[in-house]
Scaffold this active site. Structure first.
Site, mmCIF file in Angstrom:
data_model
loop_
_atom_site.group_PDB
_atom_site.id
_atom_site.type_symbol
_atom_site.label_atom_id
_atom_site.label_comp_id
_atom_site.label_asym_id
_atom_site.label_seq_id
_atom_site.Cartn_x
_atom_site.Cartn_y
_atom_site.Cartn_z
ATOM 1 N N GLY A 102 -19.547 10.271 22.302
ATOM 2 C CA GLY A 102 -20.564 10.880 21.755
ATOM 3 C C GLY A 102 -21.136 10.853 21.922
ATOM 4 N N LYS A 122 -24.747 6.771 30.055
ATOM 5 C CA LYS A 122 -24.639 6.801 28.285
ATOM 6 C C LYS A 122 -25.898 7.120 27.450
ATOM 7 C CE LYS A 122 -22.926 2.899 25.292
ATOM 8 N NZ LYS A 122 -22.053 1.427 24.909
ATOM 9 N N ASP A 134 -26.777 10.633 17.530
ATOM 10 C CA ASP A 134 -27.660 11.962 18.735
ATOM 11 C C ASP A 134 -27.152 11.824 19.437
ATOM 12 O OD1 ASP A 134 -28.607 8.843 18.511
ATOM 13 O OD2 ASP A 134 -30.303 9.228 17.644
ATOM 14 N N GLY A 135 -26.554 10.784 19.656
ATOM 15 C CA GLY A 135 -26.082 11.581 21.173
ATOM 16 C C GLY A 135 -26.535 10.542 22.278
ATOM 17 N N ARG A 199 -9.251 4.837 27.917
ATOM 18 C CA ARG A 199 -8.930 4.173 26.405
ATOM 19 C C ARG A 199 -7.584 3.911 25.953
ATOM 20 N NH1 ARG A 199 -14.967 3.302 24.680
ATOM 21 N NH2 ARG A 199 -15.944 4.624 26.626
ATOM 22 N N ASP A 269 -10.957 2.072 20.596
ATOM 23 C CA ASP A 269 -11.219 3.382 20.958
ATOM 24 C C ASP A 269 -12.160 1.913 22.441
ATOM 25 O OD1 ASP A 269 -13.068 2.120 18.169
ATOM 26 O OD2 ASP A 269 -14.380 3.296 19.609
#
Ligand code: AMP
Ligand code: MG
Length: 520
Positions: A102, A122, A134-135, A199, A269
C-alpha cells in the site's frame, strides 16, 4: 551511478493488466505497475554505506544527484518499471483478504557479487493496494525501520536491510495513538533491500481465490530464484519448499528470542518467505525479562504477539502457508509432519540457544531445568535482559557470590531483592556454578563465547525515541551516532558506555518507548 539491473519478479510473473493507479481488487496478477510519487523537497538523512556497497555503489555514487533522485522516487533508473506487489494475509488471527504493497514501491532488482537484491521504497506514495491509506510514511516510523533493520543485520539476525533514509519534504497527517488527535508530521522515505520481499500473504492471496495456476507460478518462481537447491517444480519440491521456509522462519524467531526482539505485528503479510525480519512497525526490545510483553498498543488486550508467544505464532503462520500451498500437493501428511518438526526443532534449538547465552558448550540433561529456574528468577523482580546476560559473562567459576553483584547491575530496583528472591538467586547461581564445573572452558574463554551471543548494545526503545525527538528538530547527529554504535553490537565500545544502560524511568510509559501503535 551504475547498477547491474536484473529484474525477474516483474518480468517473469503476471502483471495487472490495468496500469491505472486507483485502489481496487487486483486479480490473476502478482503485481501492478505504479510509479512513486515525486516528493516535493527530498533530502538525504543517512545512507548505509555497507548496504550501498553490497548492491555495487561506491562513495561517489552516494553523493551524486542520481542517488538522491532514484532513492527518493523523484526519477526512475533507466530501463526499469516500478511496481507494487499483490498479497493478502491473516491479521491478528483473522483473514483480512487482499492487502498488498500500500505504500511500498519496488524499483528494480540488482545483481551484484552473485547476489540478487530487490530494492524498494517505503512511503513512496499511493498504489492500487493503498486501501484507506495515503501511501506515505512519517519520519519517526522511518527512522525506526531504518535504524533497526541495519542493527538487526549487525546482530546477526536474518532481516531485510535498509539503504537510505530521506525526508520527502511533504507533510503527512497521522493520528499516532488512534485517539482522534491527528497532527502533521514530516514525511520520509526508506529504501529497503532484500533478496525478495515475497511474503506468506502473496501465496495466500491466490489460494483464497482458488487461482492455482498463478499460485503455482509464484511458487515455481520462488524456488527457482531463492531455493534453487530444491530442483524442478514437483510435489516433492513444493513440500521441501515448505520445509525450508519453516526452518528459516524458526531460525529467525530463535534469533529474536536470543536478543529480546519483539516484532509486534506478526501477521502473515509480514512473514518473509526467506525467514527475514520484515516490516519494522511497533516492534520493541525487552527491558524487563517479561514473556508477556508487547510494545504494540493495538494488541494490548490479547497480547497475541507478546515476546513469549512469537514461536507459537510462527507455527500458526506456517499453518496458514501450508493451507495455501496444499492445493499444489493435495496431501496433508507432509505438511503436518513439517509443522510437527517445527515444534520439536523449536524445543531443541531454543535449548541450544539458551545454553549459548549461558556459555555452556556441553550438553547436560539438567540444562532445561537450569534454564527454567533462571527464567523464573528473572521474572521475579524486574531485571534487564540485555544487561543481565551481558554481565553474566563476568561470573567466576567457584565464586557463586559474584553472581549477586552481576544481578544488581541488571535490576531495575535493587530494593526488589528481598530475602526470598535473594535465596532463589543464590540457589540458582550455585547450580550454575556446579554446572560450569562440568565445562571445558575457563572463565576467560567462556566470556569470549558469551559476549559473542549476548549483545552489549541493542536499539532500546528509548534510544530510538531520542533519535526521533532530535530528528524532528532537524538534528541527525544522534542518528549517526547510534547507527555506528549498532554496527558493532557485541563489541566493548568504551566511549559508548552511556548506551549500556537500563531504560530510564521517564521512558517507562512514554509513547514511542513502551507504547507504539501501527500508525506510521
Ligand atoms: P503493516 O501493518 O504496516 O504491515 O501494513 C498492513 C497493510 O496496510 C499493508 O498492506 C500496507 O501496505 C498497508 N498500509 C499501512 N500503512 C499504509 C499507508 N499509510 N498507506 C497505504 N497503505 C498502508
Ligand atoms: Mg506489512
Amino acid at each position: 551511478m551504475r547498477l547491474n539491473i536484473s529484474d525477474t519478479f516483474s518480468c517473469e510473473l503476471p502483471a495487472d493488466s490495468s496500469t491505472e493507479n486507483t485502489r481496487r481488487k487486483v486479480f490473476e496478477a502478482t503485481h501492478s505497475f505504479v510509479e512513486p510519487k515525486v516528493p516535493s523537497n527530498p533530502k538525504i538523512i543517512h545512507v548505509s554505506t555497507d548496504m550501498a556497497k553490497a548492491i555495487g555503489l561506491d562513495e561517489d555514487d552516494l553523493s551524486s544527484n542520481a542517488f538522491l533522485d532514484v532513492f527518493s522516487g523523484s526519477k526512475l533508473q533507466p530501463k526499469t518499471r516500478p511496481f507494487a506487489m499483490a498479497y493478502a494475509g491473516h491479521q491478528f488471527g483473522n483473514w483480512a483478504g487482499q492487502l498488498g504493497d500500500g505504500r511500498a514501491i519496488n524499483l528494480f532488482e540488482v545483481e551484484h557479487n552473485h547476489k540478487r537484491w530487490a530494492v524498494q521504497l517505503k512511503g513512496a506514495g499511493e498504489t492500487p493496494y493503498s486501501r484507506q491509506g495515503d501511501g506515505l510514511a512519517v519520519l519517526r516510523s522511518s527512522i525506526r525501520e531504518y535504524l533497526c533493520s541495519e542493527a538487526m543485520y549487525y546482530l546477526g539476525v536474518p532481516t531485510t536491510r535498509a539503504l537510505s533514509l530521506m525526508l520527502s519534504g511533504d507533510e503527512v497527517l497521522r493520528d499516532m495513538l488512534y485517539n482522534g488527535n491527528a497532527n502533521y508530521e514530516k514525511g520520509a522515505i526508506v529504501c529497503r533491500v532484500a533478496p525478495t520481499f515475497v511474503r506468506f500473504g502473496n501465496f495466500e492471496l491466490f489460494a483464497a481465490r482458488k487461482d492455482y495456476k498463478n499460485l503455482k507460478r509464484l511458487v515455481d518462481y520462488s524456488i527457482k530464484y531463492f531455493y534453487p537447491q530444491l530442483g524442478e517444480p514437483s510435489k516433492q519440491s513444493y513440500i521441501q519448499f515448505f520445509r525450508s521456509v519453516s526452518e528459516n522462519t524458526l531460525r529467525m524467531i530463535i534469533h529474536w528470542q536470543r536478543v529480546g526482539f519483539v516484532h509486534g505485528v506478526m501477521n502473515t503479510d509480514n512473514m518473509s518467505i526467506l525467514g527475514l525480519t520484515i516490516d519494522y512497525g511497533p516492534y520493541g526490545w525487552l527491558e524487563g525479562y517479561d514473556f508477556g510483553w508487547t510494545p504494540n498498543t493495538t494488541d494490548q488486550h490479547n497480547k497475541r504477539y507478546r515476546y513469549g508467544n512469537q514461536p507459537n505464532i510462527g507455527l500458526w503462520n506456517l499453518l496458514q502457508l501450508a493451507n495455501a500451498l496444499y492445493p499444489l500437493v493435495e496431501e496433508a501428511e507432509p505438511f503436518e509432519s513439517i509443522l510437527n518438526d517445527y515444534q520439536l526443532n523449536f524445543e531443541q534449538q531454543h535449548l541450544e540457544m539458551m545454553r549459548s547465552k549461558l556459555g555452556l558448550v556441553n550438553q547436560n540433561q539438567n540444562d532445561q531445568a537450569l534454564i527454567e529456574s533462571l527464567e523464573h528468577c528473572l521474572t521475579r523482580a524486574e531485571t534487564d535482559m540485555t544487561i543481565f546476560f551481558r554481565v553474566l559473562s563476568n561470573f567466576k567459576k567457584g565464586n557463586a557470590l559474584s553472581g549477586i553483584e552481576i544481578l544488581r547491575e541488571a535490576l531495575y530496583n535493587p530494593d526488589d531483592l528481598n530475602e526470598e528472591i535473594l535465596d532463589l538467586w543464590e540457589e540458582w547461581y550455585k547450580s550454575y556454578d556446579e554446572r560450569l564445573q562440568l565445562e571445558p572452558l575457563d572463565d576467560v574463554q567462556r566470556k569470549v563465547k558469551m559476549d559473542s551471543v549476548n549483545p552489549k548494545y541493542v536499539l532500546r526503545n528509548f534510544m530510538a525515541q531520542l533519535v526521533i525527538d532530535d530528528a524532528n528538530k532537524g538534528d541527525y547527529n544522534l542518528l549517526g551516532e547510534l547507527f555506528s554504535l549498532l554496527k558493532a553490537p557485541y563489541d566493548e565500545q568504551p566511549n559508548m558506555e552511556k548506551w549500556f544502560v537500563k531504560r530510564p524511568e521517564w521512558a517507562r510509559h512514554k509513547v514511542g518507548c513502551s507504547m507504539l501503535s501501527c500508525s506510521s
